[in-house]
Design an enzyme around this catalytic site. Structure first.
Site, PDB file in Angstrom:
ATOM      1  N   CYS A 127       1.018  -1.325  -0.079  1.00  0.00           N
ATOM      2  CA  CYS A 127       0.119   0.070  -0.171  1.00  0.00           C
ATOM      3  C   CYS A 127       0.842   1.398  -0.119  1.00  0.00           C
ATOM      4  O   CYS A 127       2.112   1.221  -0.579  1.00  0.00           O
ATOM      5  CB  CYS A 127      -0.928  -0.025   1.181  1.00  0.00           C
ATOM      6  SG  CYS A 127      -0.210  -0.036   2.850  1.00  0.00           S
ATOM      7  N   ARG A 140      -3.365  -0.645   5.383  1.00  0.00           N
ATOM      8  CA  ARG A 140      -4.115  -1.371   4.328  1.00  0.00           C
ATOM      9  C   ARG A 140      -3.085  -2.878   4.389  1.00  0.00           C
ATOM     10  O   ARG A 140      -3.620  -4.017   4.565  1.00  0.00           O
ATOM     11  CB  ARG A 140      -4.595  -0.896   3.204  1.00  0.00           C
ATOM     12  CG  ARG A 140      -5.491  -0.055   3.330  1.00  0.00           C
ATOM     13  CD  ARG A 140      -5.935   1.018   1.924  1.00  0.00           C
ATOM     14  NE  ARG A 140      -4.652   1.552   1.667  1.00  0.00           N
ATOM     15  CZ  ARG A 140      -4.368   2.425   0.736  1.00  0.00           C
ATOM     16  NH1 ARG A 140      -5.364   2.437  -0.110  1.00  0.00           N
ATOM     17  NH2 ARG A 140      -3.420   3.169   0.663  1.00  0.00           N
ATOM     18  N   ASP A 188      -8.556   4.074   1.238  1.00  0.00           N
ATOM     19  CA  ASP A 188      -7.483   4.411   2.281  1.00  0.00           C
ATOM     20  C   ASP A 188      -8.340   5.139   3.658  1.00  0.00           C
ATOM     21  O   ASP A 188      -8.685   5.874   3.512  1.00  0.00           O
ATOM     22  CB  ASP A 188      -6.442   5.392   1.628  1.00  0.00           C
ATOM     23  CG  ASP A 188      -5.316   6.044   2.433  1.00  0.00           C
ATOM     24  OD1 ASP A 188      -5.460   5.539   3.555  1.00  0.00           O
ATOM     25  OD2 ASP A 188      -4.582   6.805   1.936  1.00  0.00           O
TER      26      ASP A 188
HETATM   27  P1  4NP Z   1      -1.823   2.796   4.228  1.00  0.00           P
HETATM   28  O1  4NP Z   1      -2.480   4.166   4.784  1.00  0.00           O
HETATM   29  O2  4NP Z   1      -1.158   3.266   2.860  1.00  0.00           O
HETATM   30  O3  4NP Z   1      -2.948   1.752   4.220  1.00  0.00           O
HETATM   31  O4  4NP Z   1      -0.871   2.553   5.217  1.00  0.00           O
HETATM   32  C1  4NP Z   1      -1.573   5.421   4.906  1.00  0.00           C
HETATM   33  C2  4NP Z   1      -0.899   5.743   5.659  1.00  0.00           C
HETATM   34  C3  4NP Z   1      -0.237   6.803   5.771  1.00  0.00           C
HETATM   35  C4  4NP Z   1      -0.588   7.731   4.917  1.00  0.00           C
HETATM   36  C5  4NP Z   1      -1.324   7.402   3.641  1.00  0.00           C
HETATM   37  C6  4NP Z   1      -1.905   6.254   3.795  1.00  0.00           C
HETATM   38  N1  4NP Z   1       0.399   9.003   5.109  1.00  0.00           N
HETATM   39  O5  4NP Z   1      -0.004   9.772   4.099  1.00  0.00           O
HETATM   40  O6  4NP Z   1       1.024   9.102   5.950  1.00  0.00           O
END
Ligand code: 4NP
Length: 181
Positions: A28, A34, A147
């Site tokens: 991800c 995720r 997300d």
């Molecule tokens: P992930 O969620 O991709 O599902 O781990 C996110 C975690 C952090 C960020 C964006 C999405 N961020 O912008 O820091």
């Protein structure tokens, strides 16, 4: 009334080499919500299916913001409430040289897919990248795992529901190629 036929789900590519294990990478953006959720769920489902010695799973992200961090607290709480172990995760980066280690690389959304494919060094790498929700029997046209990072708790519950049913189908798809002929 005729029952509606479920769409057929994709198969997984065969192993790259002759090694004893089949390796799946979940990818991800931040590797704190995720993809670590998918790793935790798939780890348990593979064990329940007796495939944990044949299939190894890992997760990583395309972004560098959270490298080395534990899972997002909300994702961890959601997983723990459903009996999964979120404690051992530390966020890691997906890089192009990671392709060589994996038989299948599953992107959690279209942006992740695009970013991963851009790191492929050849067609063989590229064909091993698929959308995670391509295995979701209820996905329809929506292939992104939403997300949840900037949203509310409900988003984490929705992610877990998507991940659980998709991993059920993924276990079946992997079992189909691991069955001795
Ligand atoms: P992930 O969620 O991709 O599902 O781990 C996110 C975690 C952090 C960020 C964006 C999405 N961020 O912008 O820091």
């Amino acid at each position: 009334m005729m029952a509606e036929a479920l769409p057929s789900l994709p198969s997984v590519p065969g192993p790259r080499g002759t090694g004893p294990t089949y390796s799946i990478a979940f990818v991800c953006l931040g590797n704190i919500c995720r993809s670590p959720t998918a790793e935790a769920v798939m780890t348990r489902k593979l064990a329940e299916a007796g495939l944990d010695r044949d299939v190894v799973v890992s997760s990583s992200g395309t972004g560098t913001w959270h490298l080395g961090e534990a899972m997002d607290r909300r994702a961890a709480t959601t997983l723990a409430a459903h009996g999964y172990d979120p404690t051992r995760h530390r966020a890691a980066l997906f890089e192009g040289d990671g392709f060589a280690e994996h038989d299948l690389v599953l992107a959690m959304d279209k942006q992740n897919f695009h970013d991963i494919v851009a790191m492929a060094s050849d067609d063989e790498d590229g064909r091993r990248v698929q959308m995670f929700r391509a295995f979701d029997p209820l996905a329809g046209d929506e292939l992104d795992v939403p997300d949840p990072f900037y949203g509310a708790q409900g988003g984490f519950d929705e992610v877990l529901a998507i991940v659980e049913r998709t991993c059920d189908a993924l276990v079946d798809a992997v079992a189909a190629i691991r069955r001795p002929s």
